[in-house]
Design a protein around this motif. Structure first.
Motif, mmCIF file in Angstrom:
data_model
loop_
_atom_site.group_PDB
_atom_site.id
_atom_site.type_symbol
_atom_site.label_atom_id
_atom_site.label_comp_id
_atom_site.label_asym_id
_atom_site.label_seq_id
_atom_site.Cartn_x
_atom_site.Cartn_y
_atom_site.Cartn_z
ATOM 1 N N PRO A 106 -7.788 14.383 -8.327
ATOM 2 C CA PRO A 106 -6.908 15.348 -8.976
ATOM 3 C C PRO A 106 -7.471 15.837 -10.307
ATOM 4 O O PRO A 106 -6.839 16.652 -10.978
ATOM 5 N N LEU A 157 0.834 -1.204 0.000
ATOM 6 C CA LEU A 157 0.000 0.000 0.000
ATOM 7 C C LEU A 157 0.870 1.256 0.000
ATOM 8 O O LEU A 157 0.552 2.242 -0.665
ATOM 9 N N ILE A 176 4.174 5.588 -5.764
ATOM 10 C CA ILE A 176 4.066 5.637 -7.228
ATOM 11 C C ILE A 176 2.909 6.546 -7.637
ATOM 12 O O ILE A 176 3.004 7.303 -8.601
ATOM 13 N N GLY A 177 1.818 6.488 -6.869
ATOM 14 C CA GLY A 177 0.661 7.332 -7.171
ATOM 15 C C GLY A 177 1.002 8.812 -7.065
ATOM 16 O O GLY A 177 0.586 9.620 -7.900
ATOM 17 N N ARG A 178 1.766 9.189 -6.043
ATOM 18 C CA ARG A 178 2.155 10.589 -5.885
ATOM 19 C C ARG A 178 3.046 11.029 -7.043
ATOM 20 O O ARG A 178 2.926 12.127 -7.557
ATOM 21 N N VAL A 208 -6.095 6.467 -7.303
ATOM 22 C CA VAL A 208 -4.812 6.852 -6.699
ATOM 23 C C VAL A 208 -4.988 7.702 -5.436
ATOM 24 O O VAL A 208 -4.302 7.476 -4.435
ATOM 25 N N PRO A 209 -5.927 8.690 -5.420
ATOM 26 C CA PRO A 209 -6.009 9.540 -4.227
ATOM 27 C C PRO A 209 -6.336 8.788 -2.940
ATOM 28 O O PRO A 209 -6.054 9.291 -1.850
ATOM 29 N N LEU A 247 2.953 9.755 -10.052
ATOM 30 C CA LEU A 247 2.072 9.860 -11.224
ATOM 31 C C LEU A 247 1.394 11.230 -11.239
ATOM 32 O O LEU A 247 1.367 11.921 -12.257
ATOM 33 N N MET A 248 0.856 11.631 -10.094
ATOM 34 C CA MET A 248 0.175 12.934 -10.031
ATOM 35 C C MET A 248 1.159 14.064 -10.328
ATOM 36 O O MET A 248 0.812 15.024 -11.007
ATOM 37 N N VAL A 279 2.009 1.785 -3.509
ATOM 38 C CA VAL A 279 0.963 2.432 -4.308
ATOM 39 C C VAL A 279 0.975 3.942 -4.055
ATOM 40 O O VAL A 279 0.880 4.739 -4.989
ATOM 41 N N GLY A 280 1.153 4.333 -2.784
ATOM 42 C CA GLY A 280 1.188 5.756 -2.446
ATOM 43 C C GLY A 280 2.362 6.473 -3.094
ATOM 44 O O GLY A 280 2.204 7.545 -3.672
ATOM 45 N N PHE A 310 -4.715 6.589 -1.841
ATOM 46 C CA PHE A 310 -3.414 6.267 -1.256
ATOM 47 C C PHE A 310 -2.530 7.507 -1.133
ATOM 48 O O PHE A 310 -1.364 7.400 -0.767
ATOM 49 N N THR A 311 -3.077 8.674 -1.506
ATOM 50 C CA THR A 311 -2.259 9.892 -1.402
ATOM 51 C C THR A 311 -3.008 10.955 -0.600
ATOM 52 O O THR A 311 -3.127 10.811 0.608
ATOM 53 N N ASP A 312 -3.572 11.968 -1.261
ATOM 54 C CA ASP A 312 -4.147 13.084 -0.493
ATOM 55 C C ASP A 312 -5.668 13.060 -0.393
ATOM 56 O O ASP A 312 -6.275 13.998 0.105
ATOM 57 N N LEU A 329 -8.034 13.497 -2.433
ATOM 58 C CA LEU A 329 -8.815 14.441 -3.236
ATOM 59 C C LEU A 329 -8.657 14.057 -4.702
ATOM 60 O O LEU A 329 -7.543 13.780 -5.164
ATOM 61 N N ILE A 338 -0.754 1.487 -11.875
ATOM 62 C CA ILE A 338 -0.311 2.864 -11.639
ATOM 63 C C ILE A 338 1.101 3.055 -12.178
ATOM 64 O O ILE A 338 1.427 4.092 -12.759
#
Lengths: 253, 253
Positions: B108, A139, A145-147, B99-100, A149-150, A142-143, B102-104, B106, B145
């Protein structure tokens, strides 16, 4: 104890012993108990790497999950003309070169140290075993790599819609966020953790060397930043983060 | 059975019953046994959504993992001028807006259907429970991702180093790869699964509407592609994938 690699068996450059707690600050291992961190550290290979050492090449088979305990790594891709273009800088505590384990198993970029560094890595088999025993790692992965990606999506949008000054300011602020621990010696700013060239900054912000140099010189004149040599390397220090943030936010969507 | 949502309680537009096997083709659930797929389907919310329906908005709290069972979704972000810029198209079997979690937390970007669609989604709590019971889902998530990260990195490099024709050809080929099942009626090409505007294609390839239109018209003249209306929507069909691939590969790094 983690295993240490050495390329000179007769006189190995011994990596210092790293306590499991050195992993606690890494996003990849967030939420893991001390016992789990000890297990992760015991399964790692650690090596000290002088600066300007290639760690892997674009197109090579990708058998490892890599991270940095200290130092810095430049991730770059070759463009149509065969030149290297900077894609991202990796600082202490950050993971790199790991996505291909879950996709096509080939490194999509080159990695080279930009400072004396300590690399920590795990084989794919080890990483998968660790994930099975500690699913939080997956997990966290995922965080991470996801960050990224964004962030790359933001950069892509900036390149196609934003102004050059905005993009350059945002690139500097992203590097500063990676460099939070590097206070300038006199406490008047944030020194970027990486020895960057003006060409690196041009590539990270999608502009030409000429435009990046001219813009940086203008900002240096205004006192927003300074560049100098420290330990023989070019270092940029941000002095007016508020002004750079205003520039980055101008017309922010 | 999955739960079906309805916005009109008196006469609900019943989603057709979907067998767990409908999830087998999704990368997110690759490697799961039939029993696990049944469990995943039972925990899902499914709803039919007419085209041109917003599913979520940039900046909103992100409580779900979304995917499409059929149809198409346009993911876009607003730029500095407030206009929507296409970032990605999502086809049947693909995940989005996840994805969000696992990140913020929100969203995107905005998501809106471009065709009549069937959306399947899971709450964050449900997704985390499913991952705990079936860790393969987490590794699949890293793969999905990670592949998107590499693709956006490629697009970013293309925008800063490639020629417009290359970028447009690559955008068309990526959309074709997402549309493999959509053979043209006469078998002479691949019809893109999404009703795209020329503006969408300009945005996906980081160029102006004028340049994209001019280039597409030139390629249509050469017989590389054709555009027409099908079921009242503009559809592009690729007829000469080899020529487009040669254009995309020209000067490929």
């Amino acid at each position: 104890m983690p295993q240490t690699d050495s390329s000179a068996p007769s006189s190995p450059p011994l990596a210092p012993a790293w306590p499991p707690q050195a992993l606690a600050g890494m996003e990849l291992f967030r939420g893991l108990e001390a016992a789990a961190l000890a297990e992760v550290m015991a399964a790692a290979h650690i090596r000290t790497v002088p600066r300007h050492t290639p760690l892997f090449h674009q197109g090579d088979p990708a058998p490892h999950c890599h991270a940095l305990l200290s130092g810095g790594v430049r991730i770059s891709q070759s463009n149509a003309a065969g030149a290297q273009v900077a894609l991202r800088f990796i600082g202490a505590g950050e993971m790199f070169g790991t996505v291909p384990l879950f996709t096509d198993r080939l490194y999509p970029a080159d990695a080279e140290t930009v400072a004396d560094s300590v690399e920590i890595r795990w084989t794919e088999t080890t990483l998968r075993q660790l994930i099975t025993r500690h699913p939080a790692i997956a997990l966290n992965l995922v965080g991470v790599i996801g960050r990224r990606l964004m962030e790359v999506q933001d950069r892509l949008r900036e390149v196609t819609t934003g102004r050059v000054e905005q993009r350059l300011a945002r690139a500097l602020l992203r590097l500063a966020a990676q460099s939070k621990r590097d206070q300038a010696p006199d406490g008047t700013g944030t020194t970027l953790a990486f020895p960057l060239t003006r060409k690196d900054l041009a590539e990270l912000s999608g502009t030409t060397l000429h435009t990046a140099s001219r813009t940086l010189a203008a900002w240096e004149k205004r006192g927003w930043l300074s560049s100098g040599r420290r330990n023989g390397r070019v270092r940029i220090t941000l002095h007016d983060v508020a002004a750079l943030t205003a520039m980055a936010e101008e017309g922010r969507d």
